[in-house]
Scaffold this motif. Structure first.
Motif, PDB file in Angstrom:
ATOM      1  N   GLN A  82      29.564  39.115  44.723  1.00 45.79           N
ATOM      2  CA  GLN A  82      30.949  38.910  45.155  1.00 45.79           C
ATOM      3  C   GLN A  82      31.621  37.936  44.201  1.00 45.79           C
ATOM      4  OE1 GLN A  82      31.431  39.040  49.670  1.00 45.79           O
ATOM      5  NE2 GLN A  82      29.568  37.833  49.436  1.00 45.79           N
ATOM      6  N   LEU A  83      32.913  38.172  44.010  1.00 50.64           N
ATOM      7  CA  LEU A  83      33.710  37.257  43.178  1.00 50.64           C
ATOM      8  C   LEU A  83      34.692  36.546  44.094  1.00 50.64           C
ATOM      9  CD1 LEU A  83      34.361  39.813  40.315  1.00 50.64           C
ATOM     10  CD2 LEU A  83      32.892  37.793  40.177  1.00 50.64           C
ATOM     11  N   MET A  84      34.725  35.225  44.021  1.00 59.37           N
ATOM     12  CA  MET A  84      35.608  34.455  44.893  1.00 59.37           C
ATOM     13  C   MET A  84      36.948  34.256  44.177  1.00 59.37           C
ATOM     14  SD  MET A  84      33.496  34.233  47.338  1.00 59.37           S
ATOM     15  CE  MET A  84      34.405  33.165  48.450  1.00 59.37           C
ATOM     16  N   ILE A  85      37.849  35.199  44.401  1.00 57.96           N
ATOM     17  CA  ILE A  85      39.160  35.131  43.739  1.00 57.96           C
ATOM     18  C   ILE A  85      40.158  34.506  44.706  1.00 57.96           C
ATOM     19  CG2 ILE A  85      40.990  36.463  42.615  1.00 57.96           C
ATOM     20  CD1 ILE A  85      38.817  38.576  41.951  1.00 57.96           C
ATOM     21  N   ARG A  86      40.721  33.398  44.322  1.00 56.14           N
ATOM     22  CA  ARG A  86      41.655  32.640  45.163  1.00 56.14           C
ATOM     23  C   ARG A  86      41.087  32.439  46.570  1.00 56.14           C
ATOM     24  NH1 ARG A  86      44.846  35.504  41.547  1.00 56.14           N
ATOM     25  NH2 ARG A  86      44.773  37.430  42.739  1.00 56.14           N
ATOM     26  N   GLY A  87      39.785  32.099  46.609  1.00 56.32           N
ATOM     27  CA  GLY A  87      39.150  31.754  47.876  1.00 56.32           C
ATOM     28  C   GLY A  87      38.668  32.935  48.703  1.00 56.32           C
ATOM     29  N   LYS A  88      38.982  34.159  48.259  1.00 56.69           N
ATOM     30  CA  LYS A  88      38.571  35.333  49.031  1.00 56.69           C
ATOM     31  C   LYS A  88      37.487  36.112  48.284  1.00 56.69           C
ATOM     32  CE  LYS A  88      42.908  36.744  49.848  1.00 56.69           C
ATOM     33  NZ  LYS A  88      43.987  37.681  50.097  1.00 56.69           N
ATOM     34  N   PRO A  89      36.462  36.595  49.025  1.00 56.05           N
ATOM     35  CA  PRO A  89      35.409  37.357  48.345  1.00 56.05           C
ATOM     36  C   PRO A  89      35.854  38.779  48.005  1.00 56.05           C
ATOM     37  CG  PRO A  89      34.957  37.221  50.693  1.00 56.05           C
ATOM     38  CD  PRO A  89      36.226  36.461  50.476  1.00 56.05           C
ATOM     39  N   TYR A  90      35.600  39.181  46.773  1.00 57.16           N
ATOM     40  CA  TYR A  90      35.879  40.550  46.340  1.00 57.16           C
ATOM     41  C   TYR A  90      34.560  41.158  45.864  1.00 57.16           C
ATOM     42  CZ  TYR A  90      40.993  39.836  46.129  1.00 57.16           C
ATOM     43  OH  TYR A  90      42.313  39.612  46.423  1.00 57.16           O
ATOM     44  N   PRO A  91      34.232  42.376  46.316  1.00 52.22           N
ATOM     45  CA  PRO A  91      32.971  42.984  45.880  1.00 52.22           C
ATOM     46  C   PRO A  91      32.978  43.326  44.388  1.00 52.22           C
ATOM     47  CG  PRO A  91      34.259  44.541  47.186  1.00 52.22           C
ATOM     48  CD  PRO A  91      34.993  43.235  47.235  1.00 52.22           C
ATOM     49  N   ALA A  92      31.806  43.221  43.786  1.00 55.95           N
ATOM     50  CA  ALA A  92      31.669  43.517  42.360  1.00 55.95           C
ATOM     51  C   ALA A  92      30.235  43.929  42.089  1.00 55.95           C
ATOM     52  CB  ALA A  92      32.032  42.289  41.536  1.00 55.95           C
ATOM     53  N   LYS A  93      29.994  44.445  40.891  1.00 51.22           N
ATOM     54  CA  LYS A  93      28.658  44.910  40.533  1.00 51.22           C
ATOM     55  C   LYS A  93      28.261  44.416  39.149  1.00 51.22           C
ATOM     56  CE  LYS A  93      27.276  49.083  42.740  1.00 51.22           C
ATOM     57  NZ  LYS A  93      27.477  50.495  42.893  1.00 51.22           N
ATOM     58  N   VAL A  94      26.984  44.116  39.001  1.00 46.50           N
ATOM     59  CA  VAL A  94      26.448  43.776  37.678  1.00 46.50           C
ATOM     60  C   VAL A  94      26.274  45.083  36.898  1.00 46.50           C
ATOM     61  CG1 VAL A  94      24.442  42.852  36.450  1.00 46.50           C
ATOM     62  CG2 VAL A  94      25.286  41.705  38.516  1.00 46.50           C
ATOM     63  N   VAL A  95      26.805  45.098  35.694  1.00 46.11           N
ATOM     64  CA  VAL A  95      26.723  46.312  34.861  1.00 46.11           C
ATOM     65  C   VAL A  95      26.213  45.943  33.468  1.00 46.11           C
ATOM     66  CG1 VAL A  95      28.653  47.411  36.071  1.00 46.11           C
ATOM     67  CG2 VAL A  95      29.086  46.084  33.980  1.00 46.11           C
ATOM     68  N   SER A  96      25.855  46.967  32.712  1.00 45.39           N
ATOM     69  CA  SER A  96      25.452  46.710  31.328  1.00 45.39           C
ATOM     70  C   SER A  96      26.711  46.594  30.466  1.00 45.39           C
ATOM     71  CB  SER A  96      24.564  47.840  30.813  1.00 45.39           C
ATOM     72  OG  SER A  96      25.286  49.048  30.816  1.00 45.39           O
ATOM     73  N   THR A  97      26.611  45.853  29.393  1.00 49.76           N
ATOM     74  CA  THR A  97      27.717  45.761  28.442  1.00 49.76           C
ATOM     75  C   THR A  97      27.275  46.423  27.141  1.00 49.76           C
ATOM     76  OG1 THR A  97      26.950  43.587  27.770  1.00 49.76           O
ATOM     77  CG2 THR A  97      28.724  43.642  29.395  1.00 49.76           C
ATOM     78  N   PRO A  98      28.162  46.839  26.258  1.00 49.76           N
ATOM     79  CA  PRO A  98      29.613  46.713  26.340  1.00 49.76           C
ATOM     80  C   PRO A  98      30.253  47.590  27.420  1.00 49.76           C
ATOM     81  CG  PRO A  98      28.990  48.061  24.473  1.00 49.76           C
ATOM     82  CD  PRO A  98      27.723  47.488  25.004  1.00 49.76           C
ATOM     83  N   PHE A  99      31.470  47.197  27.815  1.00 49.59           N
ATOM     84  CA  PHE A  99      32.235  47.982  28.783  1.00 49.59           C
ATOM     85  C   PHE A  99      32.828  49.210  28.093  1.00 49.59           C
ATOM     86  CE2 PHE A  99      32.465  43.531  30.165  1.00 49.59           C
ATOM     87  CZ  PHE A  99      31.952  43.643  31.444  1.00 49.59           C
ATOM     88  N   VAL A 100      33.100  49.069  26.809  1.00 53.08           N
ATOM     89  CA  VAL A 100      33.609  50.167  25.983  1.00 53.08           C
ATOM     90  C   VAL A 100      32.687  50.252  24.763  1.00 53.08           C
ATOM     91  CG1 VAL A 100      35.541  50.932  24.530  1.00 53.08           C
ATOM     92  CG2 VAL A 100      35.995  49.887  26.758  1.00 53.08           C
ATOM     93  N   ALA A 101      32.189  51.451  24.489  1.00 55.52           N
ATOM     94  CA  ALA A 101      31.174  51.602  23.433  1.00 55.52           C
ATOM     95  C   ALA A 101      31.661  51.068  22.083  1.00 55.52           C
ATOM     96  CB  ALA A 101      30.796  53.066  23.303  1.00 55.52           C
ATOM     97  N   GLN A 102      30.767  50.387  21.388  1.00 56.27           N
ATOM     98  CA  GLN A 102      31.073  49.910  20.033  1.00 56.27           C
ATOM     99  C   GLN A 102      31.040  51.104  19.087  1.00 56.27           C
ATOM    100  OE1 GLN A 102      27.871  47.092  19.827  1.00 56.27           O
ATOM    101  NE2 GLN A 102      29.014  45.489  20.898  1.00 56.27           N
TER     102      GLN A 102
END
Lengths: 374, 123
Positions: free
Chosen positions: A349-369
């Motif tokens: 979860q990401l605490m954005i402005r005090g509120k939890p937002y769901p998120a996921k761990v992913v591999s990088t890069p987000f856009v292929a090199q």
């Protein structure tokens, strides 16, 4: 620092002419964006060719005092295979401290000088510190010569090669992480096939006196646009490239920062670099925390400093780089999480402005090199 | 009549229901908008409270309640199309509608001519 105290690069007038919105950055007045805007500048770079002023970065030559290989000497503070670098080849490495933490990441190229002189490019915000560390640690052994009279441009994107080849056809023969000296429009330049966007492209070290005319020549090409710092950051973030001082600092090892590829194979075996014990044991056992890619589930960007929590709401780390990825088409971030949450697919979860937002761990890069390799 | 705040919001009141968004000057300064965090319908705010957040590629900026009132509707189109704030800031890029506690509060606010003068003084 007031605006009056800011340094100006040789492109300052040309940046104002093209409507650059100037901001203080690493002691310089630099363009954060142009009238095109960050989103379109970003996309232009991925589709055509973006021109970046990176003259705030530090460029220097490093030689040894006794004529021996400077790369062999500098390897004490850098874990990469540098002494094996052949003339015209370059490598990304890290400058380590006593604890194995990363003081900076930097590019080291071997020039064609017989004594094996190194051409080194370090981050703008770190250049004074990096130079001091190198000069102090290697006092009497290495000579560092800052190239204060050289500007640095980056030409990045799928059209970079064709644009630059109009001035110097030989650049077509270069591949990723090669460097050479080429005369461009009468200016003797170091041209390196590398960059900080994930795209194919070049970094061009050009003498200050020739710099503005050269950039103006490139900008006349229909495929080329000036790109500001804003898009530079979103491009490198999507490409999974670290920002020094943000995605790592002196307290983070290369293993934790996902930069284990900078550890040369033979260097690992020899363990002949500073703090190698700590770094190599992390490499073997896995680090307790590591830098991971994060994709928020919704559209809310999680910016630097956003707290990362596990699914119970316990805060476990922080976002080190984050924002909107124009090519990715949504928010992307990177941050440190403990080992048990670092696997791809882990829900956080990401605490954005005090509120939890769901998120996921992913591999990088987000856009292929899309580097040009052999 | 449309009214404006120094925080670059516009307020278009129809009786005691006011539609609120950010001005064209504000959207240009923000750059490409990628996310708008909207308030919940039914929440009451006092003038100056943080109601909403607008995020551009560059940064996050707060949107404040221009007047006292209760949120009666939010522009759900912004969830999937935050770029509406750039393309049509004073139209389909509206943020939320408020039921005003006191319509008379609008009287002291800037009209378009006053806002234009205010903006001209900023550059």
């Amino acid at each position: 620092m007031t605006d009056d105290n800011l340094l100006k690069t040789p492109f300052h007038d040309l940046q104002l002419e093209y409507g650059g919105k100037m901001v203080p950055f690493a002691g310089y007045s630099m363009p954060v964006q142009y009238p095109l805007g960050i989103m379109k500048e970003h996309i232009h770079t991925r589709e055509k060719a973006g021109l970046f002023d990176v003259s705030h970065m530090g460029q220097c030559y490093i030689r040894s005092t006794d004529g021996s290989d400077p790369a062999k000497i500098i390897e004490e503070l850098m874990p990469s295979a540098l002494s094996v670098l052949k003339p015209g080849k370059m490598r990304l490495t890290v400058l380590l401290n006593d604890e194995g933490g990363i003081e900076d990441d930097l590019m080291i190229a071997r020039t064609f000088e017989p004594e094996g002189t190194l051409f080194v490019v370090v981050n703008g915000a770190c250049k004074e510190k990096d130079y001091r560390i190198i000069e102090e640690h290697f006092a009497g052994r290495l000579i560092l010569e800052p190239l204060a009279d050289r500007a640095l441009l980056a030409l990045q994107g799928p059209k970079a090669e064709s644009v630059l080849a109009e001035l110097a056809p030989e650049v077509k023969d270069m591949v990723f992480m090669e460097t050479t000296m080429i005369t461009l429009e009468g200016a003797v330049c170091w041209v390196s096939r590398c960059g900080y966007t994930g795209e194919d492209g070049f970094e061009i070290s050009v003498p200050e006196a020739d710099a503005a005319a050269f950039a103006a020549r490139l900008l006349r090409h229909a495929d080329v646009e000036w790109i500001g710092l804003g898009a530079r950051d979103s491009l490198r973030l999507e490409a999974g490239l670290c920002l020094s001082g943000h995605d790592f600092d002196g307290s983070i090892t290369p293993v934790e920062a996902g930069l284990s590829f900078t550890l040369g194979k033979k260097r690992r075996e020899a363990g002949d670099f500073i703090a190698s014990e700590r770094i190599l044991s992390q490499l073997q056992d896995g680090p307790k925390k590591s830098l991971v890619g994060i994709v928020p589930a919704g559209r809310a960007p999680a910016r630097e400093g956003t707290e990362i929590a596990d699914m119970n709401g316990t805060v476990v780390g922080k976002v080190t780089s984050g924002g909107f990825g124009p090519t990715f088409g949504g928010p992307v971030a990177r941050g440190y999480v403990p080992k048990e949450l670092s696997s791809i697919g882990t829900e956080i979860q990401l605490m954005i402005r005090g509120k939890p937002y769901p998120a996921k761990v992913v591999s990088t890069p987000f856009v292929a090199q899309r580097y040009k390799r052999k | 009549m449309i009214k404006y705040t120094e925080d670059h919001e516009w307020i278009d009141a129809d009786g005691d229901i006011a539609t609120i968004g950010i001005t064209d000057y504000a959207q240009k300064a923000l750059g490409d908008v990628v996310f708008v965090e909207l308030p919940e319908v039914g929440t009451s705010f006092a003038k100056g409270d943080e109601v909403s957040v607008v995020e551009s590629v560059k940064a996050a900026s707060e949107v404040y309640a221009p007047l006292d009132g209760e949120i009666v509707e939010v522009n759900e189109a912004l969830e999937d199309g935050p770029a509406l704030v750039n393309t049509d800031a004073t139209g389909s890029g509206w943020f939320f509608k408020m039921k005003l506690n006191a319509v008379s509060d609008l009287d002291d606010m800037m009209d378009e001519a006053a806002y234009n003068t205010f903006v001209a003084g900023l550059d």
